[in-house]
Design an enzyme around this catalytic site. Structure first.
Site, PDB file in Angstrom:
ATOM      1  N   TYR A  33       1.030  -1.083  -0.113  1.00 24.89           N
ATOM      2  CA  TYR A  33       0.063   0.445  -0.105  1.00 24.89           C
ATOM      3  C   TYR A  33       0.865   1.211   0.473  1.00 24.89           C
ATOM      4  O   TYR A  33       1.957   1.544   0.259  1.00 24.89           O
ATOM      5  CB  TYR A  33      -1.503   0.270   1.261  1.00 24.89           C
ATOM      6  N   LYS A 147       6.077  -1.414   1.631  1.00 24.87           N
ATOM      7  CA  LYS A 147       5.597  -0.931   2.637  1.00 24.87           C
ATOM      8  C   LYS A 147       3.899  -2.145   2.577  1.00 24.87           C
ATOM      9  O   LYS A 147       3.820  -2.065   1.655  1.00 24.87           O
ATOM     10  CB  LYS A 147       5.173   0.425   1.712  1.00 24.87           C
ATOM     11  N   GLU A 183      12.383   2.539  14.354  1.00 22.66           N
ATOM     12  CA  GLU A 183      11.253   2.960  13.764  1.00 22.66           C
ATOM     13  C   GLU A 183      10.190   2.622  15.086  1.00 22.66           C
ATOM     14  O   GLU A 183       9.955   2.494  15.755  1.00 22.66           O
ATOM     15  CB  GLU A 183      11.347   3.381  12.178  1.00 22.66           C
ATOM     16  N   LEU A 208      10.971   1.355   7.311  1.00 21.59           N
ATOM     17  CA  LEU A 208      10.627   1.324   6.152  1.00 21.59           C
ATOM     18  C   LEU A 208      11.238   3.025   5.196  1.00 21.59           C
ATOM     19  O   LEU A 208      10.621   3.752   6.205  1.00 21.59           O
ATOM     20  CB  LEU A 208       8.816   1.762   6.224  1.00 21.59           C
TER      21      LEU A 208
HETATM   22  N1  PMP Z   1       7.551   3.799   9.234  1.00 26.33           N
HETATM   23  C1  PMP Z   1       6.233   3.205   9.347  1.00 26.33           C
HETATM   24  C2  PMP Z   1       6.269   1.767   9.992  1.00 26.33           C
HETATM   25  C3  PMP Z   1       5.378   3.707   8.610  1.00 26.33           C
HETATM   26  O1  PMP Z   1       4.359   2.979   8.159  1.00 26.33           O
HETATM   27  C4  PMP Z   1       5.400   5.000   7.803  1.00 26.33           C
HETATM   28  C5  PMP Z   1       3.745   5.089   7.034  1.00 26.33           C
HETATM   29  N2  PMP Z   1       3.946   5.404   5.872  1.00 26.33           N
HETATM   30  C6  PMP Z   1       6.796   5.961   8.225  1.00 26.33           C
HETATM   31  C7  PMP Z   1       7.506   4.883   8.735  1.00 26.33           C
HETATM   32  C8  PMP Z   1       6.525   7.056   7.579  1.00 26.33           C
HETATM   33  O2  PMP Z   1       6.631   6.733   6.097  1.00 26.33           O
HETATM   34  P1  PMP Z   1       5.780   8.865   5.579  1.00 26.33           P
HETATM   35  O3  PMP Z   1       6.670   9.331   5.984  1.00 26.33           O
HETATM   36  O4  PMP Z   1       6.398   7.830   3.988  1.00 26.33           O
HETATM   37  O5  PMP Z   1       4.977   8.262   5.756  1.00 26.33           O
END
Ligand code: PMP
Length: 293
Positions: A33, A147, A183, A208
Site C-alpha cells: 500500500y 510497504k 522506527e 520503512l
Molecule cells: N515507518 C512505518 C512503519 C510506517 O508505516 C510509516 C508510514 N507509512 C513510516 C515509517 C513513515 O513513512 P512516510 O513518511 O512515507 O509516511
C-alpha cells in the site's frame, strides 16, 4: 458526504466497496500500500510515493494492474468524487484473487483499491507540547523496507502505545552492537543526541524508508544541521537532547516523553522546531507560532 472508493475499475460508496474473500491481500496480506497526503489541493511528494509504490511492488514481483497514466487518472477521479481539498489518499495493490494456495497464482490480475479520507494533522496543542511514546519490542519480519499490508506486529505495538496513553510505539530490535530503535509502528524515529547530532536509523531492510524521512534529511542538510544516519540505542534515547517522529500524516512531531520519562526538559527542542517549520513550509502549511512563555 458518503466516501467513494475505487475498486478494480469501479467507483463505489465506501460501505458497499468490497474485495473477494479469495483476494490474496485478505488471505495472506500478499499486497502493498501507499499513503499520500493532499494539502490545499496539492498532492505532497507524489513522485516519491509513486517510486516507493513501484519499489514495494517490484520487491514482491507484483505488477501494477494499470498504466501510470491510468493510475494518475484514478487517483484524480477518486479525489474529485470525494470533494476534499485536504485528504489522505490510500492505494493498495494485492496479488489478486485466486483459490487459496501459497505459491503465486498463474495469470492472476493484481487488484487495485484507492480510497480517500479526511486528513487529520496533529493539533496545535500536540505540535506545541509534543507527544509521548513507549518503547516496544520490534517483532516484525526482516523486510520492513517493503510497504506490505502485513502490519500485525505494527498493530500490536500501536495498540500497546494506545493502552499506555501514548501516540506511538518506538520499536527496539537487537543489533550487532546491542539494542537499537528501528522506527515507530507507523512513523520514523529521530533524536538529537547528547552531542547535538541529528540521528535516525539508516534506510536498511529493518525500517520503512519514509518519504517524510527522505525530505527531512534533505532539509536538515540544507539547514546545516549535523546529521548521521546511524541507529541510536534506548540508552542514547534516554540521554537525547531532543526527539521527534515523522510520517506523511504526523509531519514532524516532537516527542517529549519516552516510557513516562521526559526527553531533556520535556519541551520540543530548537532543531525539532526548525525542522517542523521547514517541513510545514514544504507542505504549504504555516510555521509554528513561537513558544509561549
Ligand atoms: N515507518 C512505518 C512503519 C510506517 O508505516 C510509516 C508510514 N507509512 C513510516 C515509517 C513513515 O513513512 P512516510 O513518511 O512515507 O509516511
Amino acid at each position: 458526504m458518503a466516501r467513494i472508493a475505487y475498486v478494480d475499475g469501479r467507483y463505489l460508496p465506501l460501505r458497499a466497496a468490497t474485495v473477494p474473500v479469495e483476494d490474496r491481500g485478505f488471505q495472506f496480506a500478499d499486497g502493498i500500500y501507499e499513503v499520500v497526503k493532499r494539502i490545499g489541493g496539492r498532492l505532497i511528494d507524489a513522485d516519491r510515493h509513486l517510486a516507493r509504490l513501484r519499489r514495494s511492488l517490484a520487491a514482491l514481483r507484483i505488477d501494477l494492474p494499470v498504466s501510470d497514466a491510468a493510475l494518475h487518472r484514478i487517483v484524480k477521479q477518486t479525489i474529485a468524487r470525494n470533494a476534499l481539498a485536504d485528504a489522505l489518499v490510500y492505494l493498495q495493490v494485492s496479488r489478486g484473487t485466486a483459490p487459496r494456495n501459497h505459491p503465486f497464482p498463474a495469470d492472476t490480475r493484481p487488484s487495485l483499491v484507492v480510497t480517500v479520507r479526511r486528513l487529520k494533522l496533529p493539533t496545535e496543542a500536540e505540535r506545541q507540547k509534543g507527544c509521548a511514546v513507549i518503547t516496544h519490542p520490534d517483532e516484525r519480519w526482516a523486510r520492513c523496507d517493503i510497504k506490505s499490508t502485513g502490519l500485525l506486529a505494527n498493530v500490536l505495538a500501536k495498540q500497546a502505545a494506545q493502552e499506555a496513553g501514548c501516540r506511538e510505539a518506538w520499536l527496539v530490535a537487537s543489533g550487532p552492537a546491542g539494542d537499537v530503535i528501528t522506527e515507530g509502528s507507523s512513523t520514523n524515529a529521530w533524536i538529537v543526541d547528547e552531542h547535538g547530532v541529528l540521528r535516525t536509523h539508516p534506510a536498511t531492510q529493518r525500517i520503512l524508508g519514509g518519504v517524510t524521512r527522505s525530505v527531512v534529511l534533505e532539509q536538515a542538510r540544507e539547514l546545516g544541521i549535523p546529521l548521521a544516519e546511524r541507529a541510536f540505542s534506548p540508552a542514547e534515547l534516554a540521554r537525547a537532547r531532543e526527539a521527534f517522529l515523522t510520517s506523511a500524516t504526523s509531519l514532524v512531531l516532537p516527542v517529549t516523553s519516552v516510557d513516562g520519562r521526559p526527553v531533556a526538559n520535556g519541551m520540543p527542542g530548537d532543531t525539532t522546531r526548525r525542522l517542523m517549520d521547514r517541513y510545514a513550509a514544504h507542505c504549504g502549511l504555516p510555521a509554528e507560532p513561537p513558544v509561549r512563555g
